[in-house]
Design a protein around this motif. Sequence first.
Motif, PDB file in Angstrom:
ATOM      1  N   THR A  85       0.779  -1.124  -0.057  1.00 29.96           N
ATOM      2  CA  THR A  85      -0.137   0.135   0.123  1.00 29.96           C
ATOM      3  C   THR A  85       0.816   1.371  -0.050  1.00 29.96           C
ATOM      4  N   PRO A  86       0.113   2.557  -0.299  1.00 29.19           N
ATOM      5  CA  PRO A  86       0.936   3.831  -0.269  1.00 29.19           C
ATOM      6  C   PRO A  86       1.607   3.848   1.324  1.00 29.19           C
ATOM      7  N   PHE A  87       0.872   3.369   2.163  1.00 31.53           N
ATOM      8  CA  PHE A  87       1.343   3.596   3.644  1.00 31.53           C
ATOM      9  C   PHE A  87       2.694   3.012   3.885  1.00 31.53           C
ATOM     10  N   PHE A  88       2.576   1.704   3.007  1.00 33.29           N
ATOM     11  CA  PHE A  88       3.881   0.821   3.399  1.00 33.29           C
ATOM     12  C   PHE A  88       5.137   1.474   2.580  1.00 33.29           C
ATOM     13  N   TRP A  89       4.964   2.290   1.436  1.00 29.52           N
ATOM     14  CA  TRP A  89       6.216   2.807   0.724  1.00 29.52           C
ATOM     15  C   TRP A  89       6.615   3.968   1.745  1.00 29.52           C
ATOM     16  N   VAL A  90       5.575   4.795   2.210  1.00 25.53           N
ATOM     17  CA  VAL A  90       6.049   5.791   3.196  1.00 25.53           C
ATOM     18  C   VAL A  90       6.872   5.468   4.178  1.00 25.53           C
ATOM     19  N   VAL A  91       6.541   4.506   5.093  1.00 26.67           N
ATOM     20  CA  VAL A  91       7.261   3.890   6.093  1.00 26.67           C
ATOM     21  C   VAL A  91       8.712   3.309   5.538  1.00 26.67           C
ATOM     22  N   ALA A  92       8.779   2.701   4.581  1.00 24.19           N
ATOM     23  CA  ALA A  92       9.944   2.146   4.065  1.00 24.19           C
ATOM     24  C   ALA A  92      10.737   3.335   3.430  1.00 24.19           C
ATOM     25  N   VAL A  93      10.456   4.186   2.834  1.00 22.91           N
ATOM     26  CA  VAL A  93      11.349   5.001   2.259  1.00 22.91           C
ATOM     27  C   VAL A  93      11.645   6.043   3.255  1.00 22.91           C
ATOM     28  N   VAL A  94      10.942   6.469   4.023  1.00 23.10           N
ATOM     29  CA  VAL A  94      11.231   7.453   5.318  1.00 23.10           C
ATOM     30  C   VAL A  94      12.246   6.640   6.399  1.00 23.10           C
ATOM     31  N   ALA A  95      12.067   5.550   6.507  1.00 22.42           N
ATOM     32  CA  ALA A  95      12.748   4.622   7.544  1.00 22.42           C
ATOM     33  C   ALA A  95      14.192   4.576   6.683  1.00 22.42           C
ATOM     34  N   LEU A  96      14.223   4.157   5.654  1.00 28.61           N
ATOM     35  CA  LEU A  96      15.596   3.791   5.227  1.00 28.61           C
ATOM     36  C   LEU A  96      16.345   5.256   4.847  1.00 28.61           C
ATOM     37  N   HIS A  97      15.493   6.398   4.489  1.00 27.29           N
ATOM     38  CA  HIS A  97      16.333   7.419   4.535  1.00 27.29           C
ATOM     39  C   HIS A  97      16.985   7.949   5.611  1.00 27.29           C
ATOM     40  N   LYS A  98      16.273   8.181   6.698  1.00 22.32           N
ATOM     41  CA  LYS A  98      16.773   8.139   7.984  1.00 22.32           C
ATOM     42  C   LYS A  98      17.808   7.346   8.610  1.00 22.32           C
ATOM     43  N   ALA A  99      17.696   5.987   8.090  1.00 18.89           N
ATOM     44  CA  ALA A  99      18.481   4.862   8.631  1.00 18.89           C
ATOM     45  C   ALA A  99      20.036   5.297   8.242  1.00 18.89           C
ATOM     46  N   VAL A 100      20.219   5.992   7.022  1.00 17.91           N
ATOM     47  CA  VAL A 100      21.603   6.082   6.754  1.00 17.91           C
ATOM     48  C   VAL A 100      22.393   7.170   7.524  1.00 17.91           C
ATOM     49  N   PHE A 101      21.333   8.128   7.978  1.00 18.02           N
ATOM     50  CA  PHE A 101      21.870   9.205   9.215  1.00 18.02           C
ATOM     51  C   PHE A 101      22.249   8.594  10.364  1.00 18.02           C
ATOM     52  N   HIS A 102      21.388   7.213  10.841  1.00 21.02           N
ATOM     53  CA  HIS A 102      21.735   6.844  11.978  1.00 21.02           C
ATOM     54  C   HIS A 102      22.834   5.978  11.975  1.00 21.02           C
ATOM     55  N   ALA A 103      23.063   5.255  10.651  1.00 19.92           N
ATOM     56  CA  ALA A 103      24.295   4.564  10.464  1.00 19.92           C
ATOM     57  C   ALA A 103      25.522   5.383  10.539  1.00 19.92           C
ATOM     58  N   GLU A 104      25.492   6.427  10.051  1.00 14.76           N
ATOM     59  CA  GLU A 104      26.858   7.370  10.164  1.00 14.76           C
ATOM     60  C   GLU A 104      26.897   7.833  11.495  1.00 14.76           C
ATOM     61  N   ALA A 105      26.053   8.133  12.329  1.00 19.14           N
ATOM     62  CA  ALA A 105      26.083   8.617  13.770  1.00 19.14           C
ATOM     63  C   ALA A 105      26.517   7.375  14.529  1.00 19.14           C
ATOM     64  N   LEU A 106      26.257   6.165  14.369  1.00 22.15           N
ATOM     65  CA  LEU A 106      26.616   5.149  14.938  1.00 22.15           C
ATOM     66  C   LEU A 106      27.828   4.760  14.502  1.00 22.15           C
ATOM     67  N   ARG A 107      28.361   4.679  13.311  1.00 15.91           N
ATOM     68  CA  ARG A 107      29.544   4.508  12.730  1.00 15.91           C
ATOM     69  C   ARG A 107      30.564   5.476  13.497  1.00 15.91           C
ATOM     70  N   ALA A 108      30.278   6.469  13.576  1.00 19.40           N
ATOM     71  CA  ALA A 108      31.369   7.318  14.213  1.00 19.40           C
ATOM     72  C   ALA A 108      31.302   7.066  15.935  1.00 19.40           C
ATOM     73  N   GLY A 109      30.038   6.642  16.326  1.00 14.81           N
ATOM     74  CA  GLY A 109      30.204   6.196  17.876  1.00 14.81           C
ATOM     75  C   GLY A 109      31.149   4.806  17.906  1.00 14.81           C
ATOM     76  N   ILE A 110      31.029   3.780  16.768  1.00 14.40           N
ATOM     77  CA  ILE A 110      31.762   2.767  17.026  1.00 14.40           C
ATOM     78  C   ILE A 110      33.204   3.030  17.016  1.00 14.40           C
ATOM     79  N   GLU A 111      33.630   4.233  15.941  1.00 15.86           N
ATOM     80  CA  GLU A 111      34.963   4.233  15.824  1.00 15.86           C
ATOM     81  C   GLU A 111      35.591   5.110  16.982  1.00 15.86           C
ATOM     82  N   ALA A 112      34.591   5.814  17.845  1.00 17.54           N
ATOM     83  CA  ALA A 112      35.200   6.335  19.159  1.00 17.54           C
ATOM     84  C   ALA A 112      35.238   5.486  20.330  1.00 17.54           C
TER      85      ALA A 112
END
Length: 248
Positions: free
Chosen positions: A113-140
């Motif tokens: 459904t359109p609802f699914f696509w909104v959840v998937a796209v928004v979640a994945l879009h912000k996931a990359v920013f989470h990943a970079e923040a966590l990567r910096a934390g892991i390297e620290a």
Amino acid sequence: MIDQWLATAVAALKPLGLNYAFVLDAGERSAFLHGLVVTLQLCLLTIPCSLLAGVALAAMLTSGRAALSRPARAFVELTRNTPTLVQLYCAFLVLNMLITQHLNGHGSSNPLTPFFWVVAVVALHKAVFHAEALRAGIEAVPRVMLEAGRSLGFSRRQLLLRVELPLALRFALPALVNNLVDLVKMTAVASAIAVGDVTYESIMIWTQRDNVLELLLLILAWFGLLTWVVSRAGRWLEQHLRMPGYGQ
């Protein structure tokens, strides 16, 4: 009783130039309340999905294996360097259409459904920013802690789950909370593909009543409340996950 209170409130706001007469119409009031609930549902689903995807991407980025880190890096660069709205259109208007055509060719209907696509796209879009923040934390994470983990016989996976991620989460928590606040606001793109969130339902109402200002004030108040709750929850986590004396 509720109708009387609403009528009194509408009458009190009218001298101020605010037209909230739509709340006296049962159909429009129900549609607006439904939009509030849909926006809340989007937030409740995208927040955990984005965090889980962010952890997975961070693990891939710091895995030390080119077969994992390179595709993850390519996905991060592509996702964070393109607009969310464009990604949503590509997913819903292109990818979803291809899936529909494929399934129709096999006598099945598309369950996405359109609802699914909104959840998937928004979640994945912000996931990359989470990943970079966590990567910096892991390297620290201090090397001495990793060496201590290895001396205890921890595998690479155990080091990640028991040493690096718990510490990285604490280091990255302010950035993660900031990302989640932005995620809540980003759910407003759902109206672009006719998902009945508060923004879409408000547009449907003000096209009939010409009360754009009044509805925009309500939209701002609702998103302000949601982002405030996320921010307060983040502050609470920062206080309760803080390690006394560490980093001071």
